[in-house]
Design a protein around this motif. Structure first.
Motif, PDB file in Angstrom:
ATOM      1  N   ASP A 308       0.837  -1.188   0.000  1.00 61.74           N
ATOM      2  CA  ASP A 308       0.000   0.000   0.000  1.00 61.74           C
ATOM      3  C   ASP A 308       0.880   1.248   0.000  1.00 61.74           C
ATOM      4  OD1 ASP A 308      -2.188   1.706   0.246  1.00 61.74           O
ATOM      5  OD2 ASP A 308      -2.207   1.570   2.431  1.00 61.74           O
ATOM      6  N   VAL A 309       0.498   2.236  -0.809  1.00 67.93           N
ATOM      7  CA  VAL A 309       1.294   3.461  -0.902  1.00 67.93           C
ATOM      8  C   VAL A 309       0.553   4.684  -0.342  1.00 67.93           C
ATOM      9  CG1 VAL A 309       2.611   2.616  -2.862  1.00 67.93           C
ATOM     10  CG2 VAL A 309       0.523   3.918  -3.267  1.00 67.93           C
ATOM     11  N   THR A 397       7.331   4.218 -10.612  1.00 66.17           N
ATOM     12  CA  THR A 397       8.502   3.643 -11.284  1.00 66.17           C
ATOM     13  C   THR A 397       9.675   3.557 -10.323  1.00 66.17           C
ATOM     14  OG1 THR A 397       7.809   4.473 -13.455  1.00 66.17           O
ATOM     15  CG2 THR A 397      10.153   3.961 -13.169  1.00 66.17           C
ATOM     16  N   GLU A 398       9.897   4.649  -9.598  1.00 63.17           N
ATOM     17  CA  GLU A 398      10.987   4.691  -8.615  1.00 63.17           C
ATOM     18  C   GLU A 398      10.824   3.572  -7.586  1.00 63.17           C
ATOM     19  OE1 GLU A 398      12.798   8.044  -5.530  1.00 63.17           O
ATOM     20  OE2 GLU A 398      10.630   7.889  -5.848  1.00 63.17           O
ATOM     21  N   LEU A 399       9.609   3.411  -7.067  1.00 64.64           N
ATOM     22  CA  LEU A 399       9.356   2.397  -6.048  1.00 64.64           C
ATOM     23  C   LEU A 399       9.503   0.985  -6.613  1.00 64.64           C
ATOM     24  CD1 LEU A 399       8.419   1.646  -3.190  1.00 64.64           C
ATOM     25  CD2 LEU A 399       6.050   1.861  -3.986  1.00 64.64           C
ATOM     26  N   TRP A 444      10.996   4.597   3.609  1.00 66.84           N
ATOM     27  CA  TRP A 444      10.915   4.973   2.199  1.00 66.84           C
ATOM     28  C   TRP A 444      10.498   6.428   2.033  1.00 66.84           C
ATOM     29  CZ3 TRP A 444      12.541   3.397  -2.332  1.00 66.84           C
ATOM     30  CH2 TRP A 444      12.010   4.002  -3.474  1.00 66.84           C
ATOM     31  N   GLU A 445      11.242   7.118   1.186  1.00 69.09           N
ATOM     32  CA  GLU A 445      10.908   8.506   0.866  1.00 69.09           C
ATOM     33  C   GLU A 445      11.262   8.742  -0.596  1.00 69.09           C
ATOM     34  OE1 GLU A 445      12.032  13.046   2.313  1.00 69.09           O
ATOM     35  OE2 GLU A 445      12.424  11.342   3.632  1.00 69.09           O
ATOM     36  N   SER A 446      10.271   9.189  -1.366  1.00 66.38           N
ATOM     37  CA  SER A 446      10.488   9.386  -2.788  1.00 66.38           C
ATOM     38  C   SER A 446      11.462  10.531  -3.030  1.00 66.38           C
ATOM     39  CB  SER A 446       9.156   9.685  -3.470  1.00 66.38           C
ATOM     40  OG  SER A 446       9.362   9.896  -4.855  1.00 66.38           O
ATOM     41  N   ILE A 456       3.562   9.713  -2.818  1.00 61.93           N
ATOM     42  CA  ILE A 456       3.415   8.458  -2.091  1.00 61.93           C
ATOM     43  C   ILE A 456       3.645   8.731  -0.615  1.00 61.93           C
ATOM     44  CG2 ILE A 456       4.511   6.226  -1.662  1.00 61.93           C
ATOM     45  CD1 ILE A 456       4.858   5.873  -4.606  1.00 61.93           C
ATOM     46  N   GLY A 457       2.729   8.261   0.211  1.00 61.80           N
ATOM     47  CA  GLY A 457       2.885   8.416   1.653  1.00 61.80           C
ATOM     48  C   GLY A 457       3.697   7.258   2.211  1.00 61.80           C
ATOM     49  N   ASN A 458       3.267   6.760   3.358  1.00 61.85           N
ATOM     50  CA  ASN A 458       3.948   5.598   3.924  1.00 61.85           C
ATOM     51  C   ASN A 458       3.695   4.374   3.057  1.00 61.85           C
ATOM     52  OD1 ASN A 458       4.852   7.051   6.181  1.00 61.85           O
ATOM     53  ND2 ASN A 458       2.921   6.718   7.253  1.00 61.85           N
TER      54      ASN A 458
END
Length: 483
Positions: A308-309, A397-399, A444-446, A456-458
């Motif tokens: 979940d994002v 894409t990054e994630l 995680w941090e974009s 994107i959150g947590n």
């Protein structure tokens, strides 16, 4: 044939992931690989005696209809013969709807009218209209009696709230402590699972025995498809309802013309048209859905997880924009659609062959799956750029790239219509891979600027996993404290 209603009936239907076939599945020329999940929407239907008290929590079902009560403080005398349906979703604040049951003239079917104040719930309301109309048409008795309906969702259908995090209550169901409209969906297909479980439980409760569920799947599928399309205001592809009924499958959509003649509840002749659709009795518009490989399973040694994002997307809005682009750029779109379909067919075949292989052991055996997933993502990013729609936006894409770099991860996608919903990831079935994913998501941090302004959150690893069962009967004991 109809049977006396049971005191209580409990069914559940699964959510889904459209692993391949996003947008393609809208067109009958193409297919989609639909994976049913072990996260389910549960519906419990209880028969209430007249003279009940309307509205709040019902007593234990063990006492039967003579002791069941539903109350909001307003007593109803036995002489008040109005039948009602009281629907509760007790995991959310003020999620209660009370409906009167009205019979429409000129064969217009059964229509419910909300009696209490508060937001309408079109998926519940439409499901009741369609299920009760069909039941009234086929049942020996036209008397529904009063019904209490409880809806419960497995926890992974919604992102965690401050309330649910603080409560840390064990069990399959959690109290989210917020109104339903404030809860953030994770994109598992809750509306299709809800409609399927609701219409199926009502039909089984009033006209069939639970043992008849398997033999009735096709009719329940047709009824759920009709109700779900009406609730969302359009004839969709129906892959999510198909998965809710049949489980994991390779899906080809039905022709939209099958449902276009049903029209609205209350219109003259609605009940005749609905019956013809459910029973597949219209020779001019037969059901032509194709669902192959029912109960399809992943290969041994492979598992699917969802992440979940805490963002989410509006699928109908995305679909509308993509279809507009395709209409204006038909030749270019057709080439892209054909490339995606070819790749998706190869991926589906590869998964099927691996699942049937008795000697599946080596991680290297998943290399072809990894390559095919990456190629599918390349095509979807091309569609993102050309259509100007966030199917796989840069933050996803990054994630996905970071996730795919982890040893033991086979590949991941933004499933279905894409956007900012939970991502689906195929992994080696190994606890160490889950541990590495959790460690990645912990902080995680974009670091990229999204091309569509999304954030994107947590990022959270959901507990949901692959499952292959469609709609099924449930035992009441697991709902203790909720009904």
């Amino acid at each position: 044939m109809s049977f006396p209603p049971s005191v209580s009936t409990a069914l559940s239907a699964p959510g889904k992931v459209l692993l391949t076939g996003g947008y393609l599945v809208l067109d009958r020329n193409y297919t989609g690989t639909v994976i049913a999940l072990d996260a389910r929407i549960h519906v419990i239907v209880q028969q209430l005696r007249r003279g009940h008290r309307r509205g709040a929590s019902s007593s234990s079902v063990k006492g039967g209809p003579e002791t069941e009560t539903v109350h909001d403080g307003s007593a109803v005398d036995d002489k008040d013969k109005e039948d009602v349906v009281v629907v509760r979703s007790p995991q959310f604040v003020d999620a209660l709807w009370e409906y009167s049951i009205q019979r429409c003239e000129n064969g217009g079917g059964i229509k419910v009218a909300q009696k209490n104040e508060g937001r309408r719930n079109p998926f519940v309301e439409t499901s009741l209209n369609y299920a009760l109309t069909y039941i009234s048409y086929v049942a020996d008795s036209k008397d529904f009696g009063s019904l209490s309906v409880t809806i419960l969702a497995d926890n992974d259908y919604y992102s965690e709230t401050a309330f649910s995090k603080a409560s840390k209550a064990p069990g399959r169901f959690v109290n989210f402590g917020v109104p339903l409209h404030e809860a953030h969906k994770t994109g598992l297909g809750s509306s299709a699972a809800l409609v399927t479980a609701l219409v199926s439980s009502l039909v089984i409760h009033r006209t069939l025995q639970p043992d008849d569920l398997g033999a009735s799947r096709d009719k329940l599928h047709n009824l759920a498809q009709a109700a779900h399309c009406a609730a969302q205001g359009k004839v969709g592809s129906g892959f999510d309802v198909a998965a809710a009924i049949y489980g994991s499958c390779l899906y080809r959509r039905f022709s939209p013309s099958v449902l276009e003649s049903v029209c609205d509840v209350g219109s003259p002749g609605f009940e005749d048209r609905l019956f013809a659709v459910v029973e597949d009795a219209d020779p001019n518009h037969p059901w032509d859905t194709e669902c192959l490989d029912f109960g399809m399973r992943l290969p041994r040694g492979m598992q699917m997880v969802l992440c979940d994002v805490e963002c989410g997307s509006n699928s109908p809005s995305l679909v509308k924009k993509v279809l507009e682009w395709r209409k204006q750029n038909q030749q270019e779109a057709d080439l892209l659609w054909a490339a995606l379909q070819s790749n998706n067919e190869r991926l589906c075949l590869q998964l099927k062959q691996l699942a049937q292989s008795p000697n599946q052991e080596s991680p290297e055996d998943f290399n072809d799956v990894r390559s095919l997933i990456q190629r599918s993502r390349n095509h979807l990013r091309s569609m993102t750029r050309k259509a100007g729609v966030p199917i796989e936006p840069k933050v996803q894409t990054e994630l996905l790239d970071a996730v795919s770099a982890i040893d033991g991860v086979i590949g991941g996608v933004v499933p279905g219509a894409g956007g900012y919903d939970a991502i689906a990831v195929l992994i080696r079935d190994d606890p160490q891979v889950l541990k590495k994913l959790s460690e990645l998501f912990e902080n995680w941090e974009s670091k990229v600027e999204d091309d569509f302004g999304g954030k994107i959150g947590n990022v959270r690893l959901l507990g949901v996993r692959h499952g292959s069962d469609g709609v099924k009967n449930e035992v009441l004991e697991q709902y203790a404290g909720w009904i």
